[in-house]
Structures are given as C-alpha cells and as structure tokens.
Design an enzyme around this catalytic site. Structure first.
Site, mmCIF file in Angstrom:
data_model
loop_
_atom_site.group_PDB
_atom_site.id
_atom_site.type_symbol
_atom_site.label_atom_id
_atom_site.label_comp_id
_atom_site.label_asym_id
_atom_site.label_seq_id
_atom_site.Cartn_x
_atom_site.Cartn_y
_atom_site.Cartn_z
ATOM 1 N N ARG A 108 0.889 -1.176 0.000
ATOM 2 C CA ARG A 108 0.000 0.000 0.000
ATOM 3 C C ARG A 108 0.914 1.210 0.000
ATOM 4 O O ARG A 108 1.746 1.371 0.886
ATOM 5 C CB ARG A 108 -0.909 0.006 1.234
ATOM 6 C CG ARG A 108 -1.609 1.346 1.412
ATOM 7 C CD ARG A 108 -2.729 1.308 2.415
ATOM 8 N NE ARG A 108 -3.864 0.578 1.884
ATOM 9 C CZ ARG A 108 -5.092 0.621 2.402
ATOM 10 N NH1 ARG A 108 -5.337 1.330 3.491
ATOM 11 N NH2 ARG A 108 -6.071 -0.061 1.866
ATOM 12 N N HIS A 135 -7.283 1.201 -6.469
ATOM 13 C CA HIS A 135 -7.517 0.275 -5.353
ATOM 14 C C HIS A 135 -8.162 -0.976 -5.946
ATOM 15 O O HIS A 135 -9.334 -1.272 -5.722
ATOM 16 C CB HIS A 135 -8.422 0.947 -4.321
ATOM 17 C CG HIS A 135 -8.392 0.297 -2.965
ATOM 18 N ND1 HIS A 135 -7.582 -0.781 -2.663
ATOM 19 C CD2 HIS A 135 -9.092 0.573 -1.821
ATOM 20 C CE1 HIS A 135 -7.782 -1.134 -1.394
ATOM 21 N NE2 HIS A 135 -8.679 -0.327 -0.865
ATOM 22 N N GLN A 138 -9.953 -3.790 -3.738
ATOM 23 C CA GLN A 138 -11.258 -3.383 -3.214
ATOM 24 C C GLN A 138 -12.320 -3.476 -4.301
ATOM 25 O O GLN A 138 -13.409 -4.017 -4.076
ATOM 26 C CB GLN A 138 -11.177 -1.940 -2.677
ATOM 27 C CG GLN A 138 -12.494 -1.419 -2.127
ATOM 28 C CD GLN A 138 -12.867 -2.033 -0.795
ATOM 29 O OE1 GLN A 138 -12.067 -2.024 0.133
ATOM 30 N NE2 GLN A 138 -14.075 -2.558 -0.674
ATOM 31 N N ASP A 227 -17.568 7.191 -1.191
ATOM 32 C CA ASP A 227 -16.287 7.007 -0.502
ATOM 33 C C ASP A 227 -16.038 8.278 0.305
ATOM 34 O O ASP A 227 -16.725 9.292 0.123
ATOM 35 C CB ASP A 227 -15.180 6.798 -1.559
ATOM 36 C CG ASP A 227 -13.833 6.374 -0.968
ATOM 37 O OD1 ASP A 227 -13.762 6.112 0.252
ATOM 38 O OD2 ASP A 227 -12.855 6.304 -1.733
ATOM 39 N N CYS A 267 -16.498 1.376 0.689
ATOM 40 C CA CYS A 267 -15.332 0.518 0.957
ATOM 41 C C CYS A 267 -14.852 0.639 2.404
ATOM 42 O O CYS A 267 -14.129 -0.233 2.881
ATOM 43 C CB CYS A 267 -14.207 0.844 -0.014
ATOM 44 S SG CYS A 267 -13.525 2.496 0.164
ATOM 45 N N ARG A 295 -13.523 -9.035 1.055
ATOM 46 C CA ARG A 295 -12.131 -8.727 0.720
ATOM 47 C C ARG A 295 -11.297 -10.012 0.834
ATOM 48 O O ARG A 295 -10.418 -10.265 0.028
ATOM 49 C CB ARG A 295 -11.574 -7.667 1.692
ATOM 50 C CG ARG A 295 -12.170 -6.267 1.553
ATOM 51 C CD ARG A 295 -11.770 -5.597 0.273
ATOM 52 N NE ARG A 295 -10.337 -5.440 0.135
ATOM 53 C CZ ARG A 295 -9.619 -4.431 0.648
ATOM 54 N NH1 ARG A 295 -10.222 -3.483 1.315
ATOM 55 N NH2 ARG A 295 -8.308 -4.368 0.449
HETATM 56 N N1 NVA Z 1 -10.294 6.675 -1.278
HETATM 57 C C1 NVA Z 1 -9.949 6.175 0.022
HETATM 58 C C2 NVA Z 1 -10.079 4.685 0.067
HETATM 59 C C3 NVA Z 1 -9.778 4.090 1.410
HETATM 60 C C4 NVA Z 1 -9.853 2.598 1.424
HETATM 61 C C5 NVA Z 1 -8.539 6.597 0.382
HETATM 62 O O1 NVA Z 1 -7.635 6.489 -0.461
HETATM 63 O O2 NVA Z 1 -8.331 7.055 1.508
HETATM 64 N N1 CP Z 2 -11.231 -0.376 2.347
HETATM 65 C C1 CP Z 2 -9.946 -0.409 2.752
HETATM 66 O O1 CP Z 2 -9.014 -0.579 1.960
HETATM 67 O O2 CP Z 2 -9.801 -0.284 4.096
HETATM 68 P P1 CP Z 2 -8.441 -0.115 4.881
HETATM 69 O O3 CP Z 2 -7.905 1.269 4.560
HETATM 70 O O4 CP Z 2 -8.814 -0.256 6.324
HETATM 71 O O5 CP Z 2 -7.474 -1.175 4.436
#
Ligand code: NVA
Ligand code: CP
Length: 308
Positions: A108, A135, A138, A227, A267, A295
């Site tokens: 990540r 992502h 997801q 989101d 998500c 997931r």
């Molecule tokens: N768009 C959000 C998704 C989190 C899983 C972010 O990048 O923070």
């Molecule tokens: N939806 C998602 O990716 O959650 P986290 O940021 O908790 O991994």
C-alpha cells in the site's frame, strides 16, 4: 510475472476467472471457522510480505486471513522499520532482497510510482493494496459482492456519488470498461474523474455518464456507492472540499431515486454524517459488512492468480 497492479491491466476473461474462482472457493468453505485452512492448501510453505506506507484496517487483516485460509503465512513490514528507499537502500535493492524471502508482495503506497519501480525489480508477484491512483483489490471484491447480491455485473447500473477523482473511482471506471457495466457519476465539475481516465474509457467504449445532479446519477440504479470525501494523503483544503461536496451526501432521500431493491456500498472507513448518513449505512440496503468480509475471498483468488 503475474502482478496485480491495476484493473486495466486485465482482460474481461482474466477478471471473470478471478471472480468465479473466488465464488467457488468461498462456497466450499461454508461452515468453516474464519481461520480454518482450505483443504487444498494452495499457499502451503509460501509467504506473503506486506508493506503499508499508509494506515489500513481491512486490507491488512483481510490479506492476513486470506493467506491463512490458503495455508500460507504472512508478514507485515512497517516501511519506517526497514530499509525502504529512503537513501539507505534503494527500492530496487529492497525489491531484490524481499524476493529472496517471500513468494508474493503486497504494497500500500503513497505514490503509485513506488509500485511501478518495485514491480520492475521484484522477482516475485506484486499486488497493489491501494495507491493514490487505484484500489484494484477493493473494486474486485466489491464486484464480487454485487454479483453475490444482484447477479452478473454485466449491464448493471452503478452510481458513484461525491468525489469522482480518487483511487476507488478510477478503479471502478476501469472495471466498468472491461466488465461492461453502466457507471453514473454524481459529482461537481471540480471533482469529476480526470480527463485522462475518461478518455481511455471512452476509447474503450465504456458506458460512463457524469451528472452534476446526484439524483440523476442514482436514477433507477442497482447500486449506490460512495467514498470518503477526503482520501488518505489527499492534499486539499479539507474544509473547502467537504463544503463543495455537502449536496452529494448519500441519504434516504437520495437512495429513494435508486431502484427499490438497490444496495448501498462503501469501501470504508466512512465519514458518518458526511458522505453518508447513519440511517443509510446502517439501513437495510447497506451491504458494507459483507463488502468487508468479501475482501478475504476476492483476494484469495487474486493471490492464487498471481502465484499462477
Ligand atoms: N479513497 C480512500 C479509500 C480508502 C480505502 C482513500 O484512499 O483514503
Ligand atoms: N477499504 C480499505 O481498503 O480499508 P483499509 O484502509 O482499512 O485497508
């Protein structure tokens, strides 16, 4: 090398195989405990290495459980606790070294270019656990959830409300293009998906529409998604962005324009009272907890695909 970096790297046949295999494997486990191992143990003797440059709850634990269920082991590294491209060891060298220890890497990252650089030098498959541009895990698992609740995704109508210019929105555009579902954005011009991805989608005959009025976007859709208004590492004036998006909240009134049996998806993590009201996310149409569980199942299938 079979990496899993962006949905757009795949054909519909590949994505369909990953989704169908996930379904078969999930069904086979019915009744088993969460950490029980699948009979065939496809990851026996294998290790997934995970690196998180940003916080995570779901991705971290669902990958860990996915690997456990596949009979393998996982190890999570904190980039601040290892040599990780900060001048003391290049990303190239870290990628080479970790390739000697693990069988698969999930990262990540704050910067998609880190993933690309890592992929160039890694000798083992690399999975994108979220970047600022996509992502994919997801979105694959969300499609899996939609198919569980509503049947085949092809020609379904999905609305995306709020920030149309983030990682989730981009991966969803890629998925809509390849898996042939209708995607309707409800967002202000300022937060519409960027031109580059829209042009790519258009060139590939995607069925994507953008509405300024969120009611038009959700009109008779099968699924409403949103989101966080401000994503991790989103370098914006948060107060201003939230003000700009305040008319794009998913609430009961907005949901009433969707199909009566439509589902609500997010998500997570969620900004309750911002992009969605409590009565929607905690209501009958919400499938957010199934999304979180799935997931595990979708990622198991991604892992097996990557391991070939
Ligand atoms: N768009 C959000 C998704 C989190 C899983 C972010 O990048 O923070
Ligand atoms: N939806 C998602 O990716 O959650 P986290 O940021 O908790 O991994």
């Amino acid at each position: 090398m079979k990496n899993f970096l962006n949905i757009s790297d795949f054909t519909s046949k590949d994505l369909r195989k990953i989704l169908d295999d996930a379904k078969i494997r999930k069904n086979k486990r019915s009744g088993l405990n969460k950490s029980s191992i699948d009979e065939d143990e496809p990851m026996k003797g294998k290790t997934l290495i995970m690196i998180f440059e940003k916080p995570s709850t779901r991705t971290r634990i669902s990958f860990d459980l996915a690997v456990k269920q596949l009979g393998g082991s996982s190890i999570t590294l904190n980039p601040d606790g290892i040599h990780y491209g900060k001048g003391d060891e290049t990303l190239k060298d870290t990628a080479k070294v970790l390739s000697q220890y693990g069988d698969l890497i999930m990262i990540r990252t704050k910067s998609h270019s880190n993933l690309e650089e890592f992929a160039q030098h890694s000798e083992i498959p690399l999975i994108n656990g979220l970047s600022e541009l996509s992502h994919p895990c997801q979105v694959m698992s969300d499609i899996f959830t939609i198919e569980e609740k509503k049947g085949n995704i092809e020609n379904k109508k999905i609305a995306w409300i709020g920030d149309g210019n983030n990682n989730m929105a981009y991966s969803l555009i890629e998925a809509a293009t390849i898996l042939n579902f209708e995607l309707k954005f409800g967002c202000p011009n300022k937060y519409s998906p960027n031109k580059k991805i829209l042009n790519w989608a258009k060139k590939n005959k995607a069925k994507i529409e953008i509405f300024k009025d969120p009611k038009k976007a959700v009109n008779l859709v099968d699924c409403v998604m949103t989101d966080k208004w401000v994503s991790m590492n989103d370098k914006v004036n948060k107060k201003l962005k939230k003000k700009d998006l305040k008319n794009y909240q998913v609430n009961k009134k907005l949901m009433s324009f969707a199909k009566e049996d439509s589902i609500f998806m997010h998500c997570l993590p969620v900004g309750r009272g911002e992009e969605v009201t409590d009565d929607v996310i905690d209501g009958k149409q919400s499938v957010v907890w199934a999304q979180a569980e799935n997931r595990i199942h979708a990622q198991k299938s991604v892992i097996i695909w990557c391991l070939g």
